[in-house]
Design a protein around this motif. Structure first.
Motif, PDB file in Angstrom:
ATOM      1  N   CYS A  24       8.746  -6.773  -5.289  1.00 43.28           N
ATOM      2  CA  CYS A  24       7.557  -5.980  -5.607  1.00 43.28           C
ATOM      3  C   CYS A  24       7.737  -5.227  -6.924  1.00 43.28           C
ATOM      4  CB  CYS A  24       7.251  -4.987  -4.486  1.00 43.28           C
ATOM      5  SG  CYS A  24       6.989  -5.751  -2.878  1.00 43.28           S
ATOM      6  N   GLY A  25       8.963  -5.201  -7.434  1.00 46.22           N
ATOM      7  CA  GLY A  25       9.224  -4.527  -8.704  1.00 46.22           C
ATOM      8  C   GLY A  25       9.067  -3.020  -8.637  1.00 46.22           C
ATOM      9  N   MET A  26       9.394  -2.431  -7.486  1.00 46.42           N
ATOM     10  CA  MET A  26       9.213  -0.987  -7.313  1.00 46.42           C
ATOM     11  C   MET A  26      10.479  -0.357  -6.748  1.00 46.42           C
ATOM     12  SD  MET A  26       5.392  -1.002  -5.729  1.00 46.42           S
ATOM     13  CE  MET A  26       4.112  -0.463  -6.813  1.00 46.42           C
ATOM     14  N   PRO A  27      11.590  -0.378  -7.489  1.00 46.89           N
ATOM     15  CA  PRO A  27      12.846   0.143  -6.941  1.00 46.89           C
ATOM     16  C   PRO A  27      12.824   1.632  -6.627  1.00 46.89           C
ATOM     17  CG  PRO A  27      13.078  -0.385  -9.271  1.00 46.89           C
ATOM     18  CD  PRO A  27      11.739  -0.896  -8.840  1.00 46.89           C
ATOM     19  N   ASP A  28      12.181   2.446  -7.480  1.00 46.51           N
ATOM     20  CA  ASP A  28      12.129   3.887  -7.214  1.00 46.51           C
ATOM     21  C   ASP A  28      11.293   4.176  -5.970  1.00 46.51           C
ATOM     22  OD1 ASP A  28      13.692   4.405  -9.443  1.00 46.51           O
ATOM     23  OD2 ASP A  28      11.944   4.661 -10.754  1.00 46.51           O
ATOM     24  N   GLU A  29      10.159   3.508  -5.860  1.00 42.98           N
ATOM     25  CA  GLU A  29       9.289   3.704  -4.707  1.00 42.98           C
ATOM     26  C   GLU A  29       9.978   3.219  -3.432  1.00 42.98           C
ATOM     27  OE1 GLU A  29       8.451   2.315  -7.594  1.00 42.98           O
ATOM     28  OE2 GLU A  29       6.623   3.272  -8.339  1.00 42.98           O
ATOM     29  N   ALA A  30      10.696   2.088  -3.525  1.00 41.06           N
ATOM     30  CA  ALA A  30      11.400   1.539  -2.360  1.00 41.06           C
ATOM     31  C   ALA A  30      12.453   2.516  -1.854  1.00 41.06           C
ATOM     32  CB  ALA A  30      12.052   0.210  -2.723  1.00 41.06           C
ATOM     33  N   ARG A  31      13.123   3.185  -2.771  1.00 42.93           N
ATOM     34  CA  ARG A  31      14.157   4.154  -2.392  1.00 42.93           C
ATOM     35  C   ARG A  31      13.555   5.354  -1.676  1.00 42.93           C
ATOM     36  NH1 ARG A  31      15.161   8.438  -4.967  1.00 42.93           N
ATOM     37  NH2 ARG A  31      14.221   7.742  -6.907  1.00 42.93           N
ATOM     38  N   ARG A  70       0.827  -1.208   0.000  1.00 44.56           N
ATOM     39  CA  ARG A  70       0.000   0.000   0.000  1.00 44.56           C
ATOM     40  C   ARG A  70       0.859   1.255   0.000  1.00 44.56           C
ATOM     41  NH1 ARG A  70      -3.205  -3.163   2.476  1.00 44.56           N
ATOM     42  NH2 ARG A  70      -3.618  -2.816   4.647  1.00 44.56           N
ATOM     43  N   ALA A  71       1.887   1.258   0.828  1.00 44.00           N
ATOM     44  CA  ALA A  71       2.770   2.421   0.908  1.00 44.00           C
ATOM     45  C   ALA A  71       3.480   2.653  -0.425  1.00 44.00           C
ATOM     46  CB  ALA A  71       3.780   2.233   2.041  1.00 44.00           C
ATOM     47  N   LEU A  72       3.976   1.583  -1.034  1.00 43.09           N
ATOM     48  CA  LEU A  72       4.662   1.715  -2.322  1.00 43.09           C
ATOM     49  C   LEU A  72       3.709   2.228  -3.402  1.00 43.09           C
ATOM     50  CD1 LEU A  72       6.716  -1.608  -2.212  1.00 43.09           C
ATOM     51  CD2 LEU A  72       7.603   0.713  -1.877  1.00 43.09           C
ATOM     52  N   TYR A  73       2.490   1.722  -3.408  1.00 40.79           N
ATOM     53  CA  TYR A  73       1.521   2.192  -4.401  1.00 40.79           C
ATOM     54  C   TYR A  73       1.075   3.626  -4.138  1.00 40.79           C
ATOM     55  CZ  TYR A  73       1.152  -2.047  -7.124  1.00 40.79           C
ATOM     56  OH  TYR A  73       1.433  -3.095  -7.964  1.00 40.79           O
TER      57      TYR A  73
END
Length: 168
Positions: A101-108, A18-21
Motif C-alpha cells: 500500500c506504500g504507507m509504512p508510517d500509517e501501517a506502524r 480506509r483506515a490507512l488513509y
C-alpha cells in the motif's frame, strides 16, 4: 470488517486502505492547522482539541480461532494458534500495508483489534463469535465505527447477546 489479510478479498483490503488513509488525513489536517498557527493550545480550536490531537485509528479484524479455518482461507500463510498467531497475522498485515500500500508510517501507527470469529464455507464468509459492538467498546475503541458488510456482523446472535433491559 468481516475479513482480514492474507485473505485477499475486498472486505479485507478496502477497510485496511480506509483506515490507512484516515491516519494520513489526520496527519495532513494536523499539518494544515500548524501552518495556520492553530493547534491544541489555540482557544479557537475548542475544548476537545487535546482529545483530537491524541485520536487514532483502530481496525477491528476477525481472528479465526480454528486452525482449519485459517488454513482454508490463508493457505500457506496460515498462522499458529493463540497470541503468537495473532502477532504473526498482525505483522503480515502491517508488512502488506507498508510495502504493497506504500504507507509504512500509517501501517506502524494503525491500531489492530482482533475479535474471535469463524468461517462458514456455505456462505463463503467470516462471522463474529462475540457481540462485536461490546467487544470494541470494552477495548476502548468506540468513538466512531465504519462497518464493512454490517449485515454479516448481525446474521447470527452471539451467545449472551440479549436486548438490554428485556430480561429475555
Amino acid at each position: 470488517t468481516t475479513a482480514a489479510l492474507p485473505w485477499r478479498t475486498g472486505t479485507a483490503v478496502n477497510p485496511l486502505l480506509r483506515a490507512l488513509y484516515l491516519i494520513r488525513h489526520q496527519d495532513e489536517r494536523r499539518r494544515q492547522l500548524e501552518e495556520r498557527g492553530e493547534g491544541p493550545d489555540d482557544a479557537s480550536s475548542g475544548p476537545e482539541s487535546d482529545e483530537e490531537e491524541e485520536c487514532g485509528v483502530t481496525l477491528a479484524v476477525p481472528w479465526l480461532e480454528s486452525s482449519e479455518d485459517r488454513s482454508k482461507l490463508y493457505g500457506r500463510d496460515g498462522f499458529p494458534d493463540g497470541r503468537d498467531g495473532m502477532a504473526a497475522q498482525e505483522g503480515w498485515i502491517r508488512r502488506h500495508a507498508a510495502a504493497r500500500c506504500g504507507m509504512p508510517d500509517e501501517a506502524r501507527r494503525l491500531g489492530l483489534l482482533f475479535y474471535p470469529a469463524f468461517y462458514l464455507s456455505g456462505f463463503g464468509s467470516i462471522f463474529p463469535k462475540v457481540d462485536l459492538c461490546r467487544h470494541v467498546s470494552d477495548a476502548g475503541h468506540d468513538d466512531v465505527a465504519i462497518l464493512e458488510e454490517p449485515e454479516h456482523l448481525n446474521w447470527f446472535r452471539t451467545p449472551g447477546a440479549r436486548e438490554r433491559g428485556s430480561g429475555r
